[in-house]
Design a protein around this motif. Sequence first.
Motif, PDB file in Angstrom:
ATOM      1  N   ASP A  72       6.222   4.354   3.099  1.00  0.00           N
ATOM      2  CA  ASP A  72       5.556   4.780   1.870  1.00  0.00           C
ATOM      3  C   ASP A  72       4.040   4.657   1.931  1.00  0.00           C
ATOM      4  O   ASP A  72       3.315   5.454   1.331  1.00  0.00           O
ATOM      5  N   LEU A 117       4.445  -0.350   4.421  1.00  0.00           N
ATOM      6  CA  LEU A 117       5.390  -0.617   3.344  1.00  0.00           C
ATOM      7  C   LEU A 117       6.448   0.468   3.353  1.00  0.00           C
ATOM      8  O   LEU A 117       6.136   1.663   3.293  1.00  0.00           O
ATOM      9  N   THR A 118       7.717   0.078   3.446  1.00  0.00           N
ATOM     10  CA  THR A 118       8.800   1.047   3.505  1.00  0.00           C
ATOM     11  C   THR A 118       9.299   1.395   2.113  1.00  0.00           C
ATOM     12  O   THR A 118       8.987   0.715   1.125  1.00  0.00           O
ATOM     13  N   GLY A 119      10.104   2.452   2.048  1.00  0.00           N
ATOM     14  CA  GLY A 119      10.688   2.860   0.782  1.00  0.00           C
ATOM     15  C   GLY A 119      11.642   1.831   0.219  1.00  0.00           C
ATOM     16  O   GLY A 119      11.960   1.860  -0.980  1.00  0.00           O
ATOM     17  N   ASP A 120      12.099   0.908   1.058  1.00  0.00           N
ATOM     18  CA  ASP A 120      12.983  -0.170   0.608  1.00  0.00           C
ATOM     19  C   ASP A 120      12.211  -1.386   0.117  1.00  0.00           C
ATOM     20  O   ASP A 120      12.801  -2.417  -0.211  1.00  0.00           O
ATOM     21  N   GLY A 121      10.872  -1.281   0.127  1.00  0.00           N
ATOM     22  CA  GLY A 121      10.049  -2.398  -0.344  1.00  0.00           C
ATOM     23  C   GLY A 121       9.743  -3.436   0.697  1.00  0.00           C
ATOM     24  O   GLY A 121       9.146  -4.468   0.388  1.00  0.00           O
ATOM     25  N   GLU A 122      10.094  -3.172   1.947  1.00  0.00           N
ATOM     26  CA  GLU A 122       9.835  -4.132   3.015  1.00  0.00           C
ATOM     27  C   GLU A 122       8.444  -3.889   3.608  1.00  0.00           C
ATOM     28  O   GLU A 122       8.034  -2.746   3.812  1.00  0.00           O
ATOM     29  N   SER A 123       7.725  -4.957   3.892  1.00  0.00           N
ATOM     30  CA  SER A 123       6.406  -4.863   4.504  1.00  0.00           C
ATOM     31  C   SER A 123       6.510  -5.277   5.967  1.00  0.00           C
ATOM     32  O   SER A 123       6.989  -6.373   6.277  1.00  0.00           O
TER      33      SER A 123
END
Length: 297
Positions: free
Chosen positions: A79, A91-97
């Motif tokens: 994202d 930052l991924t679409g799953d909210g993981e950094s």
Amino acid sequence: MNDVIIIGGSFAGLAAALQLGRARRKVTVLDTGLPRNRFADHSHGVLGHDHKPPSDILAEARQQLARYPAIKLVNARADSISGTLDNFSVLTGDGESLGARRLILSYGVADQMPAVPGFAEGWGTSIIPCPYCDGFEVADQHWGLVWFRPQSHIQVKLFQHWTDRLTVFADGHDIAPDIRADLAHRNIPIVDGRITGIARHGGHSATVKLDTGPDVAVDILFAHPPTEPSASLHDSLGLATVDTPLGIVLKVDERRETSMPGIYAAGDLATPGLPSVTTASWQGAMAGIFAQQSMLV
């Protein structure tokens, strides 16, 4: 922290991951599972994989990467990107950094389908962009070419290595008198008027519907819709781009590095001209190697 995060896991991204994994660099590949050539039944001209479905080639590549413990394949969208050399954050679409020292952008481009009924439905089967990819299978048949700008004249000359039966559809574009004269000399008819629809008849064949005159049937239709990058991460980073006849691509140097140190790019996202699985794989491999070498101390 990862050594490298690769955003886009098609041919370029997986080729980069292979080189990095073999160098025992810690790599995470983020991929949405939507490669550009997913509409094609077969991929051609790929040494060792000619006439295989592109999905099968990618599946085999992922299986081969499983033997490298440093490579992690993740089905996720990137994202946003922040940070600088040696300290990037994704930052991924799953909210993981996720953190990484280097990034490789290989999320490709998306073809922008025109608002013509039947065009999107025929894309990759009865409507295709590349004679090197599919021309052999339809050689000596009746080809159609949707004119999109003066560069289409080059396509006309190129196509005559595969077929001597070609019809040009002007689709509302002005074709210069000297080019019309050259096409007439080559016995290539021009059909004026705008395309209002395309009907597919199984396999490759299609009928082109026009706002003036009768419909025209062809065995295969070549077209070159504009493209857009499949994500906008390069915009948020302010990376330099290059305008091409079909759309923008990222500007890279001879080491595949973009205008921001530590960020590399490969594949259709950074390739002006004809797309190619072979080219994407080569560029991905080079991006992986150069990213690896940039971390040497």
